[in-house]
Design a protein around this motif. Structure first.
Motif, PDB file in Angstrom:
ATOM      1  N   VAL A 945      30.543 -59.652  22.692  1.00 36.45           N
ATOM      2  CA  VAL A 945      31.953 -59.258  22.608  1.00 36.45           C
ATOM      3  C   VAL A 945      32.507 -59.596  21.223  1.00 36.45           C
ATOM      4  O   VAL A 945      33.147 -58.765  20.556  1.00 36.45           O
ATOM      5  CB  VAL A 945      32.787 -59.955  23.703  1.00 36.45           C
ATOM      6  N   SER A 946      32.261 -60.821  20.775  1.00 31.05           N
ATOM      7  CA  SER A 946      32.765 -61.250  19.475  1.00 31.05           C
ATOM      8  C   SER A 946      32.194 -60.396  18.354  1.00 31.05           C
ATOM      9  O   SER A 946      32.918 -59.930  17.480  1.00 31.05           O
ATOM     10  CB  SER A 946      32.401 -62.722  19.249  1.00 31.05           C
ATOM     11  N   SER A 947      30.867 -60.178  18.394  1.00 30.51           N
ATOM     12  CA  SER A 947      30.218 -59.402  17.338  1.00 30.51           C
ATOM     13  C   SER A 947      30.790 -57.994  17.245  1.00 30.51           C
ATOM     14  O   SER A 947      31.070 -57.494  16.152  1.00 30.51           O
ATOM     15  CB  SER A 947      28.705 -59.339  17.615  1.00 30.51           C
ATOM     16  N   ARG A 948      30.991 -57.348  18.386  1.00 31.19           N
ATOM     17  CA  ARG A 948      31.502 -55.974  18.392  1.00 31.19           C
ATOM     18  C   ARG A 948      32.975 -55.912  17.994  1.00 31.19           C
ATOM     19  O   ARG A 948      33.368 -55.074  17.181  1.00 31.19           O
ATOM     20  CB  ARG A 948      31.316 -55.348  19.771  1.00 31.19           C
ATOM     21  N   GLU A 949      33.784 -56.779  18.561  1.00 31.07           N
ATOM     22  CA  GLU A 949      35.225 -56.667  18.322  1.00 31.07           C
ATOM     23  C   GLU A 949      35.620 -57.151  16.939  1.00 31.07           C
ATOM     24  O   GLU A 949      36.643 -56.720  16.407  1.00 31.07           O
ATOM     25  CB  GLU A 949      35.985 -57.404  19.424  1.00 31.07           C
ATOM     26  N   GLN A 950      34.818 -58.013  16.333  1.00 28.44           N
ATOM     27  CA  GLN A 950      35.119 -58.435  14.968  1.00 28.44           C
ATOM     28  C   GLN A 950      35.006 -57.283  13.987  1.00 28.44           C
ATOM     29  O   GLN A 950      35.640 -57.291  12.939  1.00 28.44           O
ATOM     30  CB  GLN A 950      34.188 -59.577  14.545  1.00 28.44           C
ATOM     31  N   PHE A 954      35.362 -51.372  19.597  1.00 33.78           N
ATOM     32  CA  PHE A 954      35.950 -51.729  20.877  1.00 33.78           C
ATOM     33  C   PHE A 954      35.185 -51.118  22.055  1.00 33.78           C
ATOM     34  O   PHE A 954      35.215 -51.656  23.154  1.00 33.78           O
ATOM     35  CB  PHE A 954      37.417 -51.331  20.892  1.00 33.78           C
ATOM     36  N   SER A 955      34.474 -50.010  21.822  1.00 36.70           N
ATOM     37  CA  SER A 955      33.634 -49.462  22.894  1.00 36.70           C
ATOM     38  C   SER A 955      32.496 -50.428  23.216  1.00 36.70           C
ATOM     39  O   SER A 955      32.238 -50.750  24.380  1.00 36.70           O
ATOM     40  CB  SER A 955      33.064 -48.104  22.482  1.00 36.70           C
ATOM     41  N   GLY A 956      31.794 -50.877  22.163  1.00 43.06           N
ATOM     42  CA  GLY A 956      30.722 -51.841  22.380  1.00 43.06           C
ATOM     43  C   GLY A 956      31.236 -53.142  22.960  1.00 43.06           C
ATOM     44  O   GLY A 956      30.597 -53.759  23.829  1.00 43.06           O
ATOM     45  N   GLY A 957      32.413 -53.570  22.495  1.00 44.88           N
ATOM     46  CA  GLY A 957      33.002 -54.786  23.044  1.00 44.88           C
ATOM     47  C   GLY A 957      33.343 -54.637  24.516  1.00 44.88           C
ATOM     48  O   GLY A 957      33.157 -55.561  25.307  1.00 44.88           O
ATOM     49  N   ALA A 958      33.847 -53.456  24.893  1.00 40.18           N
ATOM     50  CA  ALA A 958      34.205 -53.224  26.298  1.00 40.18           C
ATOM     51  C   ALA A 958      32.963 -53.258  27.186  1.00 40.18           C
ATOM     52  O   ALA A 958      33.004 -53.783  28.308  1.00 40.18           O
ATOM     53  CB  ALA A 958      34.930 -51.888  26.434  1.00 40.18           C
ATOM     54  N   LEU A 959      31.838 -52.717  26.700  1.00 40.92           N
ATOM     55  CA  LEU A 959      30.604 -52.769  27.490  1.00 40.92           C
ATOM     56  C   LEU A 959      30.160 -54.209  27.720  1.00 40.92           C
ATOM     57  O   LEU A 959      29.730 -54.576  28.820  1.00 40.92           O
ATOM     58  CB  LEU A 959      29.500 -51.986  26.776  1.00 40.92           C
ATOM     59  N   ALA A 960      30.256 -55.038  26.671  1.00 36.29           N
ATOM     60  CA  ALA A 960      29.874 -56.444  26.825  1.00 36.29           C
ATOM     61  C   ALA A 960      30.858 -57.182  27.725  1.00 36.29           C
ATOM     62  O   ALA A 960      30.470 -58.088  28.474  1.00 36.29           O
ATOM     63  CB  ALA A 960      29.796 -57.112  25.452  1.00 36.29           C
TER      64      ALA A 960
END
Length: 1005
Positions: A945-950, A954-960
């Motif tokens: 989540v941190s890696s994607r949202e940084q 946000f799509s990748g973060g939402a999946l995590a």
């Protein structure tokens, strides 16, 4: 004297003084040079006076030659740093010296920046992130500051930094206590109070941690121990804070401890996974270090061009600009515009002001772009926003296409940062407005020939010519004060003759500096004669042209010829090998050809290349003048031949870069345009990191695609465009991929070049696939395949069928995909392309996995790995290893899968692939979930989540977030916090399957 450099050196003062270069540690001679370097590093980007350096070295007893010895030491340090190719300029700046380098290159500056940011986050309520940053800051220390350096005064400065280190530790512990982590802190605080027995704050924190951990008796004993230390060492009783703490414990009035904070979703945690079955020691390494992640992801751009040493300016004007950009109390973004006619020093002033404010006023970075407003091809806001977003750490694949979406992402990225944006040579307000941040913590400095009256809230400074005093000061700095004083009347006449224009004065003064036997009066006469010849021009233009013409006509014939030919180059800066290509001169050090033009200020030094040679740039006025002379003095055939060599040099370098990335001439078609080979040592040094070179030369390479097309070199245009996909694909430069290819496509169509047309269409098919435009991709690939079949071009057929198979696979038509992959393998075999074969084996193995043919999938992957390892293609190896890890999970070999994913994760980090990093963190989360270790799965999903949202994925973060919520069904409150933003993303991106599951889980909370 300024010595530009490339991003190569890092400096450590938080411990023993260390300098790390590309080839390893750099030895700084002990004694005076160490003391001077340490002093400059402690005051990075600020002036350290010569007197101060003398005091640091000799304290109260300096020799008569002290200042001379300091100058010698600085000169040797400057040479040492230049030889090491560092991102550093060691500049003489009265009354002393300045060492310019990015804050990220000096551990003390990085420490200070991290602590400042953590303090701000803590005050804003984001204690978790503040704690992470403070831990990162303290890990930078390797002992007491400047251990082993013999200088009493310097030791005082070092003690201040040591104190800041302890203050950072105390702040971090306070924040952790507020987060309810008291039980974790007892051991650390016992050690700290033993090491620093007189720090009452640490004793108080230990007492609180013990009491909140249910250890009241030990808390009171800790108070008695602190009181004993203070009495024995200082003869004092504990301060009021400690006494109040003891009283509250005895009275039972100490507030209860804060509730423990939930596991952090937006950042990584510090704990690593427990070892699953297998090799525990090896599997412990599968937990990535969160500190390293936080430092790496905090991208701080430093894009300013080098400042100049002989800058002169009105101090009041400088102060006004600095206040407009950094003044306290403003409610909006700081905005200043420097306007004026050509040659008045707008860019020079802007860069000087930006450097003065950079580190203190804008610690989160400085963005710079030449908007090319006075050229035939101004930079578009979409293009500039793409560059800025990449500089701010957003991977190219995540940058949206539209101007509005890019501007929104840019403003969001800057909303919590203090960044200075410098926009040089703007055409008008329309070019600038989309580039303004929304945060009042940021500031923008614009230069333009236009008045920019429609920029809202801008503070405007209109430059005119220098006043006479400053013009004389500039002349004295370049030619020497003695010459100006000796011919005072002639000096005054000279600055009047050039109209007190800074650029014209620099050009004339440079010629005088190169000819110390010329008198100033003789130069006045020469200029007067030249102005008489040009008296039909307007006054300002006449003044500038007189200065240029006089210097140009004094050049040696070969230098004048090079100046004219260089004007054909459209790159922002010019590498030294261009001189050799334009003159067809194969000398090993082509920068020797450029230096005579630098000596007379017809070229400026813009930086240092990895090979050690310098990079150069034209002032636009000089470039235009040189182009006029080129048209007048070189026949078309000479110009065409020189241009073809220059274009062939870029083509050769791009081709070599591709070979170094892929391990050979694989998965690419080439045309027949001739190449020009720069010197081999230059090529080896420049392409030591081929992707970094492609990144650095992106503007020049993309510009050459269009320039070659304009000049009729259609075969080179398409060849260069498709070769650059090596960069476009890895870095996500989809807009550049499209623009270069459409330019080349128009050229090859006009020339009737069928092979080039098919190559471009095939490459565009790959682009459209990357954008998920599958119907458009299929049309482009089919069109290219028809031509390649007619030409019997196996490489082209292989590339088209490989991509068509990927489209079929994405659409779920596995049978069609496997047939296309089979034919593509045969085509790659005919073309003798082993990398193409490995790519097909890896992609088709995914289908075999889905179909349950695990052994066949593993066999294909093993063959692909053998190919990649044999030729040294790291990117292909990483992608294939990830598939191997997935196969191992399917086989139930979970421990080996974890080790494999961890290896790929490190490969992604080494290459800067933050998107790949996010994938691998999720893979590790899946692996630990399948192993029945939900606590460790949560840890990796947190990090995903941190890696994607940084990076605003946000799509990748939402999946995590969804992955994490699946593990938290027994914690509805935390699940809801995870799922609410995920549902919004899934709904906005129309991810229907994920949306349905997220809503189902949310309904159960």
């Amino acid at each position: 004297m300024d010595v530009p450099g490339g991003p190569r050196l890092t400096f450590r003062v938080l411990g023993p003084l260390q300098v790390q270069g590309t080839a390893g540690p750099l030895r700084v001679p002990p004694g005076r040079q160490e003391v001077i370097l340490a002093a400059l590093l402690l005051e990075t980007n600020r002036i350290v006076s010569t007197s101060q350096l003398v005091d640091l070295i000799w304290e109260d007893n300096p020799p008569e030659t002290a200042r001379t010895q300091v100058q010698i030491c600085v000169s040797r340090l400057r040479k040492l740093l230049v030889d090491a190719d560092g991102e550093v300029t060691l500049t003489t700046r009265p009354p002393g010296y300045v060492l310019h380098t990015g804050a990220g290159n000096v551990d003390a500056a990085l420490f200070t920046g991290l602590v400042r940011r953590a303090r701000s986050l803590g005050e804003g309520g984001d204690r978790e992130e503040a704690v992470r940053l403070l831990r990162s800051a303290v890990t930078l220390w390797q002992g007491d500051c400047l251990t082993g350096l013999d200088s009493g005064p310097l030791a005082n400065a070092a003690r201040q930094l040591n104190e800041e280190r302890l203050a950072a530790v105390e702040l971090r512990i306070r924040l952790e206590l507020e987060l309810g982590h008291h039980d974790r802190l007892v051991g650390e605080l016992q050690r700290l109070t033993h090491e620093h027995p007189l720090r009452e704050k640490l004793h108080g924190q230990l007492i609180q941690a013990l009491y909140w951990s249910g250890r009241q008796a030990e808390a009171l004993e800790a108070f008695r121990t602190a009181r004993r230390y203070l009495a024995e060492e200082l003869g004092l009783e504990p301060g009021r804070e400690l006494r109040d703490l003891e009283a509250a414990i005895l009275a039972g009035e100490l507030p209860p401890p804060p509730a423990p904070a939930p596991p952090l979703v937006r950042g990584a945690t510090a704990s690593g996974p427990e070892a699953p079955d297998g090799d525990p020691a090896a599997l412990d390494a599968a937990s990535p270090a969160p500190i390293a992640e936080s430092i790496r992801h905090e991208t701080v751009p430093h894009q300013l061009p080098a400042d100049i040493a002989d800058f002169v300016a009105d101090g009041q004007r400088l102060g006004t600009l600095e206040k407009a950009l950094s003044g306290d109390g403003r409610g909006t973004v700081g905005l200043a515009a420097i306007t004026g006619k050509p040659g008045t020093g707008k860019s020079t002033l802007a860069v000087h002001v930006a450097h003065a404010l950079a580190e203190t006023g804008f610690p989160d970075g400085q963005l710079y772009c030449d908007l090319r407003g006075t050229t035939a091809a101004p930079a578009t806001p979409v293009e500039v926003l793409g560059r800025f977003l990449r500089a701010l750490g957003i991977p190219g694949q995540l940058i949206p296409e539209s101007l509005d979406e890019r501007a929104e992402m840019y403003r969001t990225r800057l909303s919590t940062r203090r960044v200075l944006v410098v926009l040089d040579d703007a055409a008008g307000e329309g070019q600038v407005l989309p580039l303004l941040p929304g945060s009042r913590g940021c500031a923008v400095l614009v230069t333009s020939r236009a008045r920019l009256t429609a920029l809202p809230g801008a503070h405007r400074v209109e430059l005119d010519v220098l006043d006479e005093d400053r013009a004389l000061e500039l002349l004295a700095r370049i030619v020497g004060g003695d010459r100006v004083a000796g011919e005072a009347a002639a000096a005054e006449a000279l600055v009047r003759t050039v109209g007190r224009l800074p650029l014209a004065l620099r050009i004339v003064a440079a010629r005088l500096a190169a000819r110390p036997h010329w008198t100033l009066a003789s130069m006045v006469q020469r200029l007067a004669d030249e102005r008489h010849r040009l008296d039909e021009l307007a006054h300002g233009e006449m003044t500038m042209r007189a200065s240029l013409s006089l210097t140009y006509e004094g050049l040696a014939p070969e230098d004048g010829g090079l100046l004219r030919l260089l004007s054909m180059a459209q790159a922002p800066t010019l590498p030294s090998w261009l001189a050799g290509a334009l003159l067809d001169d194969h000398r090993p050090f082509p920068s020797d050809l450029m230096e005579p033009l630098v000596d007379v200020q017809m070229l400026d030094v813009a930086g240092v290349e990895p090979s050690g040679g310098f990079r150069y740039r034209f002032h636009e006025i000089i470039r235009v003048y040189a182009r006029e002379q080129l048209a007048a003095q070189h026949p078309p055939d000479v110009r065409r031949a020189a241009f073809a060599r220059m274009a062939g040099g870029w083509m050769h370098l791009a081709e070599e870069a591709h070979r170094k990335v892929y391990g050979g001439d694989f998965t690419v078609l080439h045309g027949t345009a001739p190449r020009w080979r720069p010197p081999s040592p230059y090529v080896d040094d420049a392409l030591a990191d081929p992707l970094a070179w492609l990144d650095a030369e992106q503007a020049a390479l993309c510009g050459m695609v269009g320039h070659a097309a304009e000049e009729g070199l259609h075969d080179l245009s398409w060849d260069l465009a498709t070769s650059l996909v090596t960069l476009f694909e890895v870095r996500g430069h989809y807009d550049l991929w499209e623009s270069t290819h459409l330019t080349a496509l128009a050229a090859v169509r006009k020339a009737g070049n069928l092979r080039g047309t098919a190559a471009i269409r095939a490459s565009l098919g790959s682009l459209y696939m990357s954008r998920n435009q599958y119907d458009t991709a299929r049309q482009s690939l089919n069109s290219a395949l028809d031509v390649f079949q007619a030409l019997d071009e196996p490489m082209g057929e292989a590339l088209c069928r490989r991509d068509m198979a990927l489209i079929a696979r994405t659409n779920g038509d596995d049978a069609a995909a496997l047939e296309l992959y089979r034919r593509s393998l045969a085509d790659f075999g005919r073309a003798d392309d082993v990398v193409g074969r490995a790519i097909v084996l890896t992609q088709s193995a995914h289908i075999r996995m889905r179909q349950g043919e695990i052994d066949l999938a593993r066999k294909q992957l093993d063959e692909a790995l053998d190919i990649y390892e044999g030729i040294g293609y790291a990117g292909g190896r990483a992608r294939t290893l990830r598939r191997v890890g997935q196969v191992l999970l399917e086989q139930g070999r979970n421990d080996l899968a974890v080790l494999t994913f961890t290896e790929v994760l490190e490969l992604c980090r080494d290459s800067g692939d933050v998107i790949g990093e996010g994938h691998l963190l999720r893979d590790l989360g899946h692996a630990f979930a399948m192993m029945g270790r939900p606590d460790r799965a949560r840890d990796f999903y947190d990090r995903a989540v941190s890696s994607r949202e940084q990076v605003m994925d946000f799509s990748g973060g939402a999946l995590a977030r969804l992955d994490l919520a699946r593990l938290l069904t027994d914690e509805p409150g935390r699940s809801r916090k995870l799922l609410v933003p995920a549902v919004e993303v899934f709904r906005e991106r129309r991810m229907t399957r994920e949306l349905a599951e997220a809503e189902r889980l949310l309904g159960a909370c």
